[in-house]
Design an enzyme around this catalytic site. Structure first.
Site, mmCIF file in Angstrom:
data_model
loop_
_atom_site.group_PDB
_atom_site.id
_atom_site.type_symbol
_atom_site.label_atom_id
_atom_site.label_comp_id
_atom_site.label_asym_id
_atom_site.label_seq_id
_atom_site.Cartn_x
_atom_site.Cartn_y
_atom_site.Cartn_z
ATOM 1 N N ASP A 167 9.730 -4.465 -5.126
ATOM 2 C CA ASP A 167 9.397 -5.074 -3.844
ATOM 3 C C ASP A 167 10.416 -4.501 -2.858
ATOM 4 O O ASP A 167 11.628 -4.615 -3.084
ATOM 5 C CB ASP A 167 9.556 -6.596 -3.995
ATOM 6 C CG ASP A 167 9.380 -7.336 -2.691
ATOM 7 O OD1 ASP A 167 9.423 -6.700 -1.621
ATOM 8 O OD2 ASP A 167 9.221 -8.561 -2.758
ATOM 9 N N ILE A 168 9.938 -3.888 -1.793
ATOM 10 C CA ILE A 168 10.870 -3.163 -0.908
ATOM 11 C C ILE A 168 11.897 -4.096 -0.264
ATOM 12 O O ILE A 168 12.999 -3.675 0.080
ATOM 13 C CB ILE A 168 10.100 -2.346 0.157
ATOM 14 C CG1 ILE A 168 10.960 -1.196 0.654
ATOM 15 C CG2 ILE A 168 9.611 -3.222 1.314
ATOM 16 C CD1 ILE A 168 10.200 -0.115 1.368
ATOM 17 N N SER A 186 0.348 3.324 4.966
ATOM 18 C CA SER A 186 -1.108 3.450 5.186
ATOM 19 C C SER A 186 -1.954 3.193 3.934
ATOM 20 O O SER A 186 -3.182 3.195 4.032
ATOM 21 C CB SER A 186 -1.503 4.833 5.748
ATOM 22 O OG SER A 186 -1.169 4.901 7.108
ATOM 23 N N GLY A 203 0.490 -7.475 4.483
ATOM 24 C CA GLY A 203 1.035 -6.424 3.616
ATOM 25 C C GLY A 203 2.554 -6.391 3.599
ATOM 26 O O GLY A 203 3.233 -7.428 3.656
ATOM 27 N N VAL A 204 3.066 -5.180 3.559
ATOM 28 C CA VAL A 204 4.522 -5.024 3.461
ATOM 29 C C VAL A 204 5.203 -5.516 4.753
ATOM 30 O O VAL A 204 6.321 -6.038 4.720
ATOM 31 C CB VAL A 204 4.881 -3.551 3.109
ATOM 32 C CG1 VAL A 204 4.612 -2.600 4.240
ATOM 33 C CG2 VAL A 204 6.315 -3.444 2.644
ATOM 34 N N ASP A 205 4.506 -5.355 5.871
ATOM 35 C CA ASP A 205 5.019 -5.828 7.163
ATOM 36 C C ASP A 205 5.308 -7.344 7.090
ATOM 37 O O ASP A 205 6.401 -7.808 7.467
ATOM 38 C CB ASP A 205 3.922 -5.538 8.217
ATOM 39 C CG ASP A 205 4.444 -5.559 9.636
ATOM 40 O OD1 ASP A 205 5.658 -5.723 9.806
ATOM 41 O OD2 ASP A 205 3.621 -5.412 10.567
ATOM 42 N N GLY A 260 -2.427 0.563 2.174
ATOM 43 C CA GLY A 260 -2.941 -0.800 1.981
ATOM 44 C C GLY A 260 -4.061 -1.086 2.953
ATOM 45 O O GLY A 260 -5.142 -0.486 2.883
ATOM 46 N N VAL A 261 -3.786 -1.951 3.927
ATOM 47 C CA VAL A 261 -4.783 -2.353 4.925
ATOM 48 C C VAL A 261 -5.391 -1.134 5.631
ATOM 49 O O VAL A 261 -6.592 -1.112 5.927
ATOM 50 C CB VAL A 261 -4.116 -3.275 5.983
ATOM 51 C CG1 VAL A 261 -5.080 -3.617 7.105
ATOM 52 C CG2 VAL A 261 -3.592 -4.538 5.325
HETATM 53 N N1 AR6 Z 1 7.088 -3.858 -1.178
HETATM 54 C C1 AR6 Z 1 6.650 -2.579 -1.305
HETATM 55 N N2 AR6 Z 1 5.402 -2.222 -1.030
HETATM 56 C C2 AR6 Z 1 4.546 -3.176 -0.615
HETATM 57 C C3 AR6 Z 1 4.933 -4.517 -0.464
HETATM 58 C C4 AR6 Z 1 6.273 -4.847 -0.765
HETATM 59 N N3 AR6 Z 1 6.762 -6.094 -0.653
HETATM 60 N N4 AR6 Z 1 3.847 -5.241 -0.027
HETATM 61 C C5 AR6 Z 1 2.831 -4.373 0.056
HETATM 62 N N5 AR6 Z 1 3.241 -3.127 -0.304
HETATM 63 P P1 AR6 Z 1 0.190 -2.228 3.933
HETATM 64 P P2 AR6 Z 1 -0.660 -0.138 5.806
HETATM 65 C C6 AR6 Z 1 2.495 -1.862 -0.369
HETATM 66 O O1 AR6 Z 1 -1.143 -2.859 3.990
HETATM 67 O O2 AR6 Z 1 -1.764 0.261 4.914
HETATM 68 C C7 AR6 Z 1 -0.082 -4.708 8.217
HETATM 69 O O3 AR6 Z 1 -0.792 -5.827 8.551
HETATM 70 C C8 AR6 Z 1 1.009 -1.958 -0.516
HETATM 71 O O4 AR6 Z 1 0.657 -2.148 -1.902
HETATM 72 O O5 AR6 Z 1 1.360 -3.106 3.983
HETATM 73 O O6 AR6 Z 1 0.190 0.930 6.424
HETATM 74 C C9 AR6 Z 1 0.594 -4.037 9.416
HETATM 75 O O7 AR6 Z 1 0.947 -4.981 10.407
HETATM 76 C C10 AR6 Z 1 0.598 -0.581 -0.027
HETATM 77 O O8 AR6 Z 1 0.698 0.384 -1.086
HETATM 78 O O9 AR6 Z 1 0.390 -1.170 5.131
HETATM 79 C C11 AR6 Z 1 -0.445 -3.091 9.904
HETATM 80 O O10 AR6 Z 1 -1.381 -3.712 10.771
HETATM 81 C C12 AR6 Z 1 1.647 -0.232 1.011
HETATM 82 O O11 AR6 Z 1 2.686 -1.190 0.861
HETATM 83 C C13 AR6 Z 1 -1.153 -2.670 8.650
HETATM 84 O O12 AR6 Z 1 -0.972 -3.724 7.705
HETATM 85 C C14 AR6 Z 1 1.172 -0.287 2.440
HETATM 86 O O13 AR6 Z 1 0.253 -1.342 2.612
HETATM 87 C C15 AR6 Z 1 -0.544 -1.429 8.063
HETATM 88 O O14 AR6 Z 1 -1.304 -1.016 6.960
#
Ligand code: AR6
Length: 374
Positions: free
Chosen positions: A53-54, A160, A75-77, A162-163
């Protein structure tokens, strides 16, 4: 606040930089813990793929996959904002958003790192709308920003993937290629953090071919990697038995051989680097090994590297199967057909594919130690 790459972090009107200010006092803690995850210590590897988990990463900076508003999301944000606390959002509000492919820095508040670098990845459409170039820009702009802030350790999520819908295997390849390219010109340790390993698949064709290759050879799980670590145990068992050791005198032949040992690992490595027409720097960068470890190996002709380091050099030097066996043997190792790490290395050598970072993607997928470690 936008930080210009290569320049010191700017100050606010009050003369203080919130990100830098906030980072004060975290340096020692961060450095000390920076590169220890579980039981694996990666002191000597510039690029590491790790499952975590980052928000738990004790590095100088973590990167957030943010939205253009920088005002949080899922997501990660969402994870980063929850772990950092509400002050992070307050600082983000002052930044005026961020364009796709760009990056901006804030403090990290309750997180165990010093900075959060917010970058906005591209939304995946079909791969024909400049997504790859924008994703590369996310990594290179974040890394330039980190370098300008004197960060030595940085952790990225798969931006990128994830969402925003970027296929995870392609997103990982962009991350690995962009980061490894940056590391050719910069000294830094970069982690690519995979959160949900089930959702991540490296090159599917390679994986299925490799799975067959491994199954057909009936490989044991990754237990018996380090012959060097096993040997003391065997020696101990031997000593515990009742047999008396014979009186031992060196005969002249053994004496001569001991005085004139074969070329050592370090000597063979240096010879091969010259033969391949590489510079030292090109070699250790290709091998995913840091400068300090390389200097140690170069200056100590008796240095015995770990197996993953020895194998990384074999790959970086693009050695044949026979030459790889020779180099590994110099460090006391062999490649056997009975464990996955060895089989994966043999597989890529057989295929003539010598990119350490791409091989590490596959080693990671099979839960194996990565090339380049100490
Ligand atoms: N630690 C590491 N990686 C993670 C974690 C974590 N705690 N949580 C999720 N991931 P995403 P995006 C991974 O959706 O596609 C947000 O709403 C996840 O499995 O977080 O760039 C923002 O506000 C995936 O592989 O980011 C933007 O609107 C990766 O992080 C939008 O989502 C990225 O997934 C950005 O979408």
């Amino acid at each position: 606040m936008r930080f210009a790459p290569g320049k010191p972090a700017p100050k606010t009107r009050s003369g203080r930089c919130p990100a830098l200010d906030h980072a004060k006092g975290k340096t020692a803690k961060t450095r000390a813990a920076a590169q220890v995850f579980g039981s694996v210590r990666y002191f000597d590897m510039p690029l590491i793929i790790v499952k975590n988990d980052i928000t738990k990463m004790t590095v100088d900076a973590i990167v957030n996959a943010a939205s253009p508003s920088l005002l949080g999301g899922g997501g990660v944000d969402g994870c980063i904002h929850r772990a950092a606390g509400p002050e992070l959002l307050n600082e983000c509000r002052t930044l005026g958003g961020c364009e796709t492919g760009q990056a901006k820095a804030t403090g990290a508040y309750n997180l165990p790192c010093k900075y959060v670098l917010h970058t906005v990845g591209p939304v995946w459409r079909d791969g024909r709308h400049g997504e790859k170039a924008l994703l590369e820009a996310c990594y290179s702009n974040s890394l330039a920003l980190a370098a300008g802030m004197q960060c030595r350790t940085v952790a990225f999520p798969l931006i990128s993937a994830g969402v925003y819908g970027y296929p995870a295997d392609l997103a990982l390849r962009v991350a690995v290629d962009t980061v490894s390219d940056f590391l050719l010109r910069n000294e830094m340790t970069v982690y690519i953090v995979i959160f949900d390993k089930a959702a991540y698949r490296t090159d599917a064709a390679v994986l299925s071919e490799l799975t067959e290759y491994i199954n057909s050879r009936d490989a044991a799980p990754a237990a018996a990697f380090y012959c060097r670590e096993q040997s003391p145990k065997r020696a101990e068992l031997f000593c515990q038995s009742d047999c008396a050791l014979p009186d031992f005198k060196l005969d002249s032949e053994l004496d001569r051989r001991l005085k004139e040992p074969d070329e050592s690992f370090s000597q063979m490595l240096m010879r091969k680097i010259d033969e391949k027409g590489l510079t030292d720097v090109q070699c250790y960068k290709k091998a995913n090994i840091d400068r300090k470890l390389f200097s140690k190996i170069r200056s100590d002709k008796h240095y015995r590297p770990g197996k993953t380091t020895a194998a990384a050099f074999a790959i970086a030097l693009e050695l044949s199967a026979g030459e790889t066996e020779d180099l590994l043997r110099k460090a006391g190792y062999a490649l056997s057909g009975s464990n996955k790490f060895d089989i994966i290395i043999q597989y890529f050598i057989d295929k003539g594919q010598y990119n350490v970072f791409h091989i590490n993607e596959v080693l990671f997928a099979f839960d194996q130690p990565l090339l380049g470690g100490k």
